[in-house]
Write a protein that holds these residues in place. Structure first.
Motif, PDB file in Angstrom:
ATOM      1  N   ALA A  28       0.861  -1.184   0.000  1.00  0.00           N
ATOM      2  CA  ALA A  28       0.000   0.000   0.000  1.00  0.00           C
ATOM      3  C   ALA A  28       0.892   1.228   0.000  1.00  0.00           C
ATOM      4  O   ALA A  28       1.961   1.225   0.609  1.00  0.00           O
ATOM      5  N   ALA A  29       0.450   2.273  -0.683  1.00  0.00           N
ATOM      6  CA  ALA A  29       1.195   3.528  -0.688  1.00  0.00           C
ATOM      7  C   ALA A  29       0.916   4.309   0.594  1.00  0.00           C
ATOM      8  O   ALA A  29       1.784   5.000   1.112  1.00  0.00           O
ATOM      9  N   CYS A  30      -0.294   4.178   1.095  1.00  0.00           N
ATOM     10  CA  CYS A  30      -0.731   4.917   2.275  1.00  0.00           C
ATOM     11  C   CYS A  30      -1.830   4.112   2.953  1.00  0.00           C
ATOM     12  O   CYS A  30      -2.651   3.494   2.282  1.00  0.00           O
ATOM     13  N   VAL A  31      -1.812   4.117   4.285  1.00  0.00           N
ATOM     14  CA  VAL A  31      -2.893   3.498   5.051  1.00  0.00           C
ATOM     15  C   VAL A  31      -3.347   4.490   6.113  1.00  0.00           C
ATOM     16  O   VAL A  31      -2.556   4.902   6.959  1.00  0.00           O
ATOM     17  N   ASN A  32      -4.602   4.901   6.042  1.00  0.00           N
ATOM     18  CA  ASN A  32      -5.184   5.744   7.083  1.00  0.00           C
ATOM     19  C   ASN A  32      -5.710   4.845   8.185  1.00  0.00           C
ATOM     20  O   ASN A  32      -6.337   3.821   7.906  1.00  0.00           O
ATOM     21  N   ARG A  60      -2.387  -0.382  -5.777  1.00  0.00           N
ATOM     22  CA  ARG A  60      -2.673  -0.632  -7.188  1.00  0.00           C
ATOM     23  C   ARG A  60      -3.487  -1.914  -7.315  1.00  0.00           C
ATOM     24  O   ARG A  60      -3.418  -2.786  -6.451  1.00  0.00           O
ATOM     25  N   ALA A  61      -4.248  -2.044  -8.366  1.00  0.00           N
ATOM     26  CA  ALA A  61      -5.149  -3.188  -8.555  1.00  0.00           C
ATOM     27  C   ALA A  61      -4.413  -4.510  -8.451  1.00  0.00           C
ATOM     28  O   ALA A  61      -4.880  -5.448  -7.795  1.00  0.00           O
ATOM     29  N   GLU A  62      -3.247  -4.604  -9.082  1.00  0.00           N
ATOM     30  CA  GLU A  62      -2.535  -5.879  -9.092  1.00  0.00           C
ATOM     31  C   GLU A  62      -1.887  -6.226  -7.760  1.00  0.00           C
ATOM     32  O   GLU A  62      -1.382  -7.337  -7.597  1.00  0.00           O
ATOM     33  N   SER A  63      -1.916  -5.321  -6.780  1.00  0.00           N
ATOM     34  CA  SER A  63      -1.357  -5.600  -5.453  1.00  0.00           C
ATOM     35  C   SER A  63      -2.411  -6.047  -4.441  1.00  0.00           C
ATOM     36  O   SER A  63      -2.068  -6.443  -3.327  1.00  0.00           O
ATOM     37  N   VAL A  64      -3.673  -5.978  -4.815  1.00  0.00           N
ATOM     38  CA  VAL A  64      -4.745  -6.273  -3.854  1.00  0.00           C
ATOM     39  C   VAL A  64      -4.666  -7.711  -3.335  1.00  0.00           C
ATOM     40  O   VAL A  64      -4.807  -7.943  -2.128  1.00  0.00           O
ATOM     41  N   ASP A  65      -4.438  -8.674  -4.201  1.00  0.00           N
ATOM     42  CA  ASP A  65      -4.378 -10.067  -3.746  1.00  0.00           C
ATOM     43  C   ASP A  65      -3.230 -10.279  -2.765  1.00  0.00           C
ATOM     44  O   ASP A  65      -3.391 -10.955  -1.743  1.00  0.00           O
ATOM     45  N   ALA A  66      -2.067  -9.708  -3.049  1.00  0.00           N
ATOM     46  CA  ALA A  66      -0.921  -9.834  -2.144  1.00  0.00           C
ATOM     47  C   ALA A  66      -1.185  -9.108  -0.828  1.00  0.00           C
ATOM     48  O   ALA A  66      -0.826  -9.607   0.250  1.00  0.00           O
ATOM     49  N   LEU A  67      -1.829  -7.951  -0.901  1.00  0.00           N
ATOM     50  CA  LEU A  67      -2.193  -7.213   0.312  1.00  0.00           C
ATOM     51  C   LEU A  67      -3.144  -8.053   1.165  1.00  0.00           C
ATOM     52  O   LEU A  67      -2.944  -8.196   2.379  1.00  0.00           O
ATOM     53  N   ALA A  68      -4.164  -8.610   0.550  1.00  0.00           N
ATOM     54  CA  ALA A  68      -5.135  -9.436   1.279  1.00  0.00           C
ATOM     55  C   ALA A  68      -4.468 -10.653   1.906  1.00  0.00           C
ATOM     56  O   ALA A  68      -4.763 -11.013   3.051  1.00  0.00           O
ATOM     57  N   ALA A  69      -3.562 -11.275   1.173  1.00  0.00           N
ATOM     58  CA  ALA A  69      -2.855 -12.446   1.703  1.00  0.00           C
ATOM     59  C   ALA A  69      -1.996 -12.063   2.905  1.00  0.00           C
ATOM     60  O   ALA A  69      -1.936 -12.800   3.898  1.00  0.00           O
ATOM     61  N   ARG A  70      -1.350 -10.900   2.824  1.00  0.00           N
ATOM     62  CA  ARG A  70      -0.504 -10.454   3.948  1.00  0.00           C
ATOM     63  C   ARG A  70      -1.364 -10.130   5.158  1.00  0.00           C
ATOM     64  O   ARG A  70      -0.987 -10.455   6.296  1.00  0.00           O
ATOM     65  N   VAL A  71      -2.511  -9.506   4.947  1.00  0.00           N
ATOM     66  CA  VAL A  71      -3.438  -9.240   6.054  1.00  0.00           C
ATOM     67  C   VAL A  71      -3.845 -10.560   6.701  1.00  0.00           C
ATOM     68  O   VAL A  71      -3.821 -10.692   7.933  1.00  0.00           O
ATOM     69  N   VAL A  98       0.351   6.894  -5.839  1.00  0.00           N
ATOM     70  CA  VAL A  98      -0.013   5.568  -5.327  1.00  0.00           C
ATOM     71  C   VAL A  98       0.628   4.477  -6.174  1.00  0.00           C
ATOM     72  O   VAL A  98       1.212   3.525  -5.651  1.00  0.00           O
ATOM     73  N   LEU A  99       0.554   4.631  -7.479  1.00  0.00           N
ATOM     74  CA  LEU A  99       1.134   3.624  -8.377  1.00  0.00           C
ATOM     75  C   LEU A  99       2.655   3.569  -8.255  1.00  0.00           C
ATOM     76  O   LEU A  99       3.252   2.492  -8.320  1.00  0.00           O
ATOM     77  N   THR A 100       3.276   4.711  -8.036  1.00  0.00           N
ATOM     78  CA  THR A 100       4.736   4.771  -7.890  1.00  0.00           C
ATOM     79  C   THR A 100       5.203   4.106  -6.603  1.00  0.00           C
ATOM     80  O   THR A 100       6.257   3.466  -6.566  1.00  0.00           O
TER      81      THR A 100
END
Length: 104
Positions: A28-32, A60-71, A98-100
């Motif tokens: 994630a680029a930022c988490v509130n 980014r869209a392609e990072s969502v699955d990896a983010l969910a798995a890490r959570v 965000v993409l960068t």
């Protein structure tokens, strides 16, 4: 393509750990971190009423699955909330940032 992902946490320490991990690992680029959320939900046949903390992650869209798995790996809940929403507009400069800042 930028996504907003919502995650809830049971306490401040868990929320901070999740937020810091997701940003440090460029998931994630930022988490509130938004304290003071009260959640009502049905779990194992009973209505629950819990205080929680809401995390709002931008990625980014392609990072969502990896983010969910890490959570899933580090979250104490048996079934953590992970909800994805498409960011269909907004500041072009922010969306580019965000993409960068996330894995591609």
């Amino acid at each position: 393509d930028v996504r907003v992902v919502l995650v809830t946490a049971p306490d401040a320490a868990t929320a901070e750990k999740l937020a810091r991990t997701l940003v440090e690992e460029q998931l994630a680029a930022c988490v509130n971190v938004v304290p003071g959320v009260r959640s009502f939900y049905r779990w194992e046949g009973r209505v629950q009423d819990d205080s929680e903390i809401l995390l709002v992650a931008k990625t980014r869209a392609e990072s969502v699955d990896a983010l969910a798995a890490r959570v899933d790996e580090i979250h104490p809940y048996e079934l953590p909330e992970v909800l994805e929403f498409s960011a269909t507009g907004g500041s072009e400069a922010y969306l580019k940032w965000v993409l960068t800042e996330t894995q591609g």
